[in-house]
Scaffold this motif. Sequence first.
Motif, PDB file in Angstrom:
ATOM      1  N   PRO A  33      86.545  20.761  35.556  1.00  0.00           N
ATOM      2  CA  PRO A  33      85.600  21.402  36.474  1.00  0.00           C
ATOM      3  C   PRO A  33      84.789  22.496  35.781  1.00  0.00           C
ATOM      4  O   PRO A  33      85.278  23.177  34.882  1.00  0.00           O
ATOM      5  CB  PRO A  33      86.514  21.994  37.557  1.00  0.00           C
ATOM      6  CG  PRO A  33      87.805  22.266  36.838  1.00  0.00           C
ATOM      7  CD  PRO A  33      87.942  21.189  35.803  1.00  0.00           C
ATOM      8  N   TYR A  34      83.550  22.639  36.209  1.00  0.00           N
ATOM      9  CA  TYR A  34      82.708  23.741  35.738  1.00  0.00           C
ATOM     10  C   TYR A  34      81.667  24.015  36.825  1.00  0.00           C
ATOM     11  O   TYR A  34      81.500  23.232  37.772  1.00  0.00           O
ATOM     12  CB  TYR A  34      82.043  23.411  34.401  1.00  0.00           C
ATOM     13  CG  TYR A  34      81.040  22.280  34.453  1.00  0.00           C
ATOM     14  CD1 TYR A  34      79.669  22.529  34.535  1.00  0.00           C
ATOM     15  CD2 TYR A  34      81.441  20.944  34.417  1.00  0.00           C
ATOM     16  CE1 TYR A  34      78.745  21.496  34.580  1.00  0.00           C
ATOM     17  CE2 TYR A  34      80.524  19.907  34.459  1.00  0.00           C
ATOM     18  CZ  TYR A  34      79.180  20.191  34.538  1.00  0.00           C
ATOM     19  OH  TYR A  34      78.265  19.158  34.593  1.00  0.00           O
ATOM     20  N   LEU A  35      80.969  25.120  36.692  1.00  0.00           N
ATOM     21  CA  LEU A  35      79.983  25.528  37.683  1.00  0.00           C
ATOM     22  C   LEU A  35      78.574  25.414  37.113  1.00  0.00           C
ATOM     23  O   LEU A  35      78.365  25.547  35.905  1.00  0.00           O
ATOM     24  CB  LEU A  35      80.228  26.973  38.136  1.00  0.00           C
ATOM     25  CG  LEU A  35      81.593  27.257  38.766  1.00  0.00           C
ATOM     26  CD1 LEU A  35      81.754  28.757  38.995  1.00  0.00           C
ATOM     27  CD2 LEU A  35      81.750  26.507  40.079  1.00  0.00           C
ATOM     28  N   LEU A  36      77.613  25.184  37.998  1.00  0.00           N
ATOM     29  CA  LEU A  36      76.205  25.129  37.614  1.00  0.00           C
ATOM     30  C   LEU A  36      75.405  26.021  38.557  1.00  0.00           C
ATOM     31  O   LEU A  36      75.367  25.785  39.766  1.00  0.00           O
ATOM     32  CB  LEU A  36      75.676  23.694  37.691  1.00  0.00           C
ATOM     33  CG  LEU A  36      74.164  23.522  37.501  1.00  0.00           C
ATOM     34  CD1 LEU A  36      73.749  23.935  36.088  1.00  0.00           C
ATOM     35  CD2 LEU A  36      73.729  22.084  37.804  1.00  0.00           C
ATOM     36  N   LEU A  37      74.786  27.061  37.996  1.00  0.00           N
ATOM     37  CA  LEU A  37      73.865  27.906  38.748  1.00  0.00           C
ATOM     38  C   LEU A  37      72.464  27.344  38.523  1.00  0.00           C
ATOM     39  O   LEU A  37      71.948  27.353  37.411  1.00  0.00           O
ATOM     40  CB  LEU A  37      73.950  29.355  38.267  1.00  0.00           C
ATOM     41  CG  LEU A  37      72.881  30.337  38.768  1.00  0.00           C
ATOM     42  CD1 LEU A  37      72.773  30.329  40.289  1.00  0.00           C
ATOM     43  CD2 LEU A  37      73.169  31.739  38.243  1.00  0.00           C
ATOM     44  N   GLN A  38      71.853  26.861  39.587  1.00  0.00           N
ATOM     45  CA  GLN A  38      70.610  26.094  39.477  1.00  0.00           C
ATOM     46  C   GLN A  38      69.625  26.526  40.544  1.00  0.00           C
ATOM     47  O   GLN A  38      69.991  26.786  41.693  1.00  0.00           O
ATOM     48  CB  GLN A  38      70.921  24.599  39.642  1.00  0.00           C
ATOM     49  CG  GLN A  38      69.727  23.684  39.673  1.00  0.00           C
ATOM     50  CD  GLN A  38      70.110  22.257  40.044  1.00  0.00           C
ATOM     51  OE1 GLN A  38      71.165  22.026  40.642  1.00  0.00           O
ATOM     52  NE2 GLN A  38      69.264  21.304  39.719  1.00  0.00           N
ATOM     53  N   GLY A  39      68.339  26.604  40.148  1.00  0.00           N
ATOM     54  CA  GLY A  39      67.296  26.931  41.108  1.00  0.00           C
ATOM     55  C   GLY A  39      66.171  27.701  40.448  1.00  0.00           C
ATOM     56  O   GLY A  39      66.154  27.884  39.235  1.00  0.00           O
ATOM     57  N   PRO A  40      65.209  28.176  41.242  1.00  0.00           N
ATOM     58  CA  PRO A  40      64.071  28.904  40.682  1.00  0.00           C
ATOM     59  C   PRO A  40      64.492  30.276  40.159  1.00  0.00           C
ATOM     60  O   PRO A  40      65.324  30.957  40.762  1.00  0.00           O
ATOM     61  CB  PRO A  40      63.109  29.033  41.863  1.00  0.00           C
ATOM     62  CG  PRO A  40      63.984  28.966  43.077  1.00  0.00           C
ATOM     63  CD  PRO A  40      65.098  28.028  42.712  1.00  0.00           C
ATOM     64  N   GLU A  41      63.897  30.670  39.031  1.00  0.00           N
ATOM     65  CA  GLU A  41      64.153  32.012  38.509  1.00  0.00           C
ATOM     66  C   GLU A  41      63.675  33.040  39.532  1.00  0.00           C
ATOM     67  O   GLU A  41      62.566  32.913  40.071  1.00  0.00           O
ATOM     68  CB  GLU A  41      63.402  32.224  37.197  1.00  0.00           C
ATOM     69  CG  GLU A  41      63.571  33.625  36.631  1.00  0.00           C
ATOM     70  CD  GLU A  41      62.641  33.917  35.470  1.00  0.00           C
ATOM     71  OE1 GLU A  41      62.990  34.776  34.645  1.00  0.00           O
ATOM     72  OE2 GLU A  41      61.572  33.280  35.398  1.00  0.00           O
ATOM     73  N   PRO A  42      64.486  34.049  39.848  1.00  0.00           N
ATOM     74  CA  PRO A  42      64.026  35.086  40.782  1.00  0.00           C
ATOM     75  C   PRO A  42      62.745  35.746  40.292  1.00  0.00           C
ATOM     76  O   PRO A  42      62.602  36.058  39.103  1.00  0.00           O
ATOM     77  CB  PRO A  42      65.190  36.079  40.789  1.00  0.00           C
ATOM     78  CG  PRO A  42      66.391  35.264  40.426  1.00  0.00           C
ATOM     79  CD  PRO A  42      65.885  34.258  39.445  1.00  0.00           C
ATOM     80  N   ASP A  43      61.803  35.961  41.211  1.00  0.00           N
ATOM     81  CA  ASP A  43      60.551  36.622  40.862  1.00  0.00           C
ATOM     82  C   ASP A  43      60.679  38.139  40.882  1.00  0.00           C
ATOM     83  O   ASP A  43      59.857  38.838  40.293  1.00  0.00           O
ATOM     84  CB  ASP A  43      59.448  36.199  41.846  1.00  0.00           C
ATOM     85  CG  ASP A  43      59.090  34.732  41.690  1.00  0.00           C
ATOM     86  OD1 ASP A  43      58.720  34.332  40.571  1.00  0.00           O
ATOM     87  OD2 ASP A  43      59.190  33.980  42.676  1.00  0.00           O
ATOM     88  N   ASN A  44      61.691  38.643  41.562  1.00  0.00           N
ATOM     89  CA  ASN A  44      61.878  40.088  41.656  1.00  0.00           C
ATOM     90  C   ASN A  44      63.364  40.396  41.873  1.00  0.00           C
ATOM     91  O   ASN A  44      64.188  39.490  41.941  1.00  0.00           O
ATOM     92  CB  ASN A  44      61.027  40.673  42.799  1.00  0.00           C
ATOM     93  CG  ASN A  44      61.215  39.911  44.096  1.00  0.00           C
ATOM     94  OD1 ASN A  44      62.327  39.741  44.586  1.00  0.00           O
ATOM     95  ND2 ASN A  44      60.115  39.411  44.659  1.00  0.00           N
ATOM     96  N   ARG A  45      63.709  41.654  41.921  1.00  0.00           N
ATOM     97  CA  ARG A  45      65.080  42.127  42.165  1.00  0.00           C
ATOM     98  C   ARG A  45      66.066  41.514  41.153  1.00  0.00           C
ATOM     99  O   ARG A  45      67.142  41.050  41.513  1.00  0.00           O
ATOM    100  CB  ARG A  45      65.516  41.822  43.597  1.00  0.00           C
ATOM    101  CG  ARG A  45      64.620  42.434  44.672  1.00  0.00           C
ATOM    102  CD  ARG A  45      65.307  42.445  46.017  1.00  0.00           C
ATOM    103  NE  ARG A  45      66.461  43.322  46.004  1.00  0.00           N
ATOM    104  CZ  ARG A  45      67.392  43.356  46.982  1.00  0.00           C
ATOM    105  NH1 ARG A  45      67.279  42.520  48.014  1.00  0.00           N
ATOM    106  NH2 ARG A  45      68.411  44.171  46.902  1.00  0.00           N
ATOM    107  N   TRP A  46      65.687  41.564  39.889  1.00  0.00           N
ATOM    108  CA  TRP A  46      66.539  40.994  38.850  1.00  0.00           C
ATOM    109  C   TRP A  46      67.886  41.714  38.758  1.00  0.00           C
ATOM    110  O   TRP A  46      68.911  41.080  38.507  1.00  0.00           O
ATOM    111  CB  TRP A  46      65.827  41.049  37.502  1.00  0.00           C
ATOM    112  CG  TRP A  46      64.751  40.025  37.353  1.00  0.00           C
ATOM    113  CD1 TRP A  46      64.355  39.096  38.281  1.00  0.00           C
ATOM    114  CD2 TRP A  46      63.927  39.823  36.210  1.00  0.00           C
ATOM    115  NE1 TRP A  46      63.331  38.329  37.781  1.00  0.00           N
ATOM    116  CE2 TRP A  46      63.041  38.744  36.513  1.00  0.00           C
ATOM    117  CE3 TRP A  46      63.822  40.434  34.970  1.00  0.00           C
ATOM    118  CZ2 TRP A  46      62.090  38.281  35.608  1.00  0.00           C
ATOM    119  CZ3 TRP A  46      62.884  39.979  34.061  1.00  0.00           C
ATOM    120  CH2 TRP A  46      62.020  38.911  34.378  1.00  0.00           C
TER     121      TRP A  46
END
Length: 286
Positions: free
Chosen positions: A77-90
């Motif tokens: 098992p492993y995890l995948l963080l996927q999606g659009p890069e945040p535009d703000n509030r890094w």
Amino acid sequence: MVVALDGFLDAGTSAALAAQHLTALSDGGTVVATFDVDQFHDYRARRPAVSFVRDHYEQYDAPRLVVRLLQDAGGTPYLLLQGPEPDNRWEAFARAVLEVVDRLGVTLVVSMGSVPMAVPHTRPIAVTHHANNPDLVTSENPWAGELRVPSSAQGLLELRLGEWGRDALGFVAHIPHYLAQLEYPQAAAVLLEQVERAGRLTLDLSALHVAASDREAEIARYLSANEEVGEVVASLERQYDSFARAEESGANLLADDEPLPTGDEIGLQFEQFLADLEDPDPKDEQ
């Protein structure tokens, strides 16, 4: 946990393709964490698509930033963080990822990215290695010293995780700049090969290799029919080979009597190159 964010650090949509491939291998996996995208996304800069059907709207493609639980070919098992890069509030994003890391017992974060470079597609794809712990860097980069580059949410995340005592590393593939706006599966495969080694995973990359071969053949057909564009690529090849030889011998990095094409020359040639790849002329096909 593997991190692949769409946006700034994703030339050739390489990281996005890699993430899609990982998700497909696990039939979508299971979503174990969801971020509040409204806190991060600039809808005016990156407007989601929606279908207008005759007299109404439907099928709104809402942006999603999620963590999925996946498995490799051996059941690890492993995890995948996927999606659009945040535009703000890094900074808030980094703290939220830290919470995911601690709650789910993540021991290593591995990020993927890609940047456009003045390199030919006919040479091996170079990869920049980076980490917040020197012991995690297993391959030396082809330059020394300091580079000042535009930041990214992934870059800040790696930096903050290091300050918080969590290990993180990443890989950035160098994409031919004239292909940066096209899907480039060859780079996605190269990135996942690095992820395999770093995360000790076993991944089936055969589908990506097939897609990469198809793309390379498509580019080759276009170049064979367009002599001027082919000469620009040949010039990049000569510069690349000269640099490689100079690196080995310690000689001057510039090729003899082989000036680099100007930005205007490259831009004019490959504006047409990209347009023809995306929308080929039926007459040309005949």
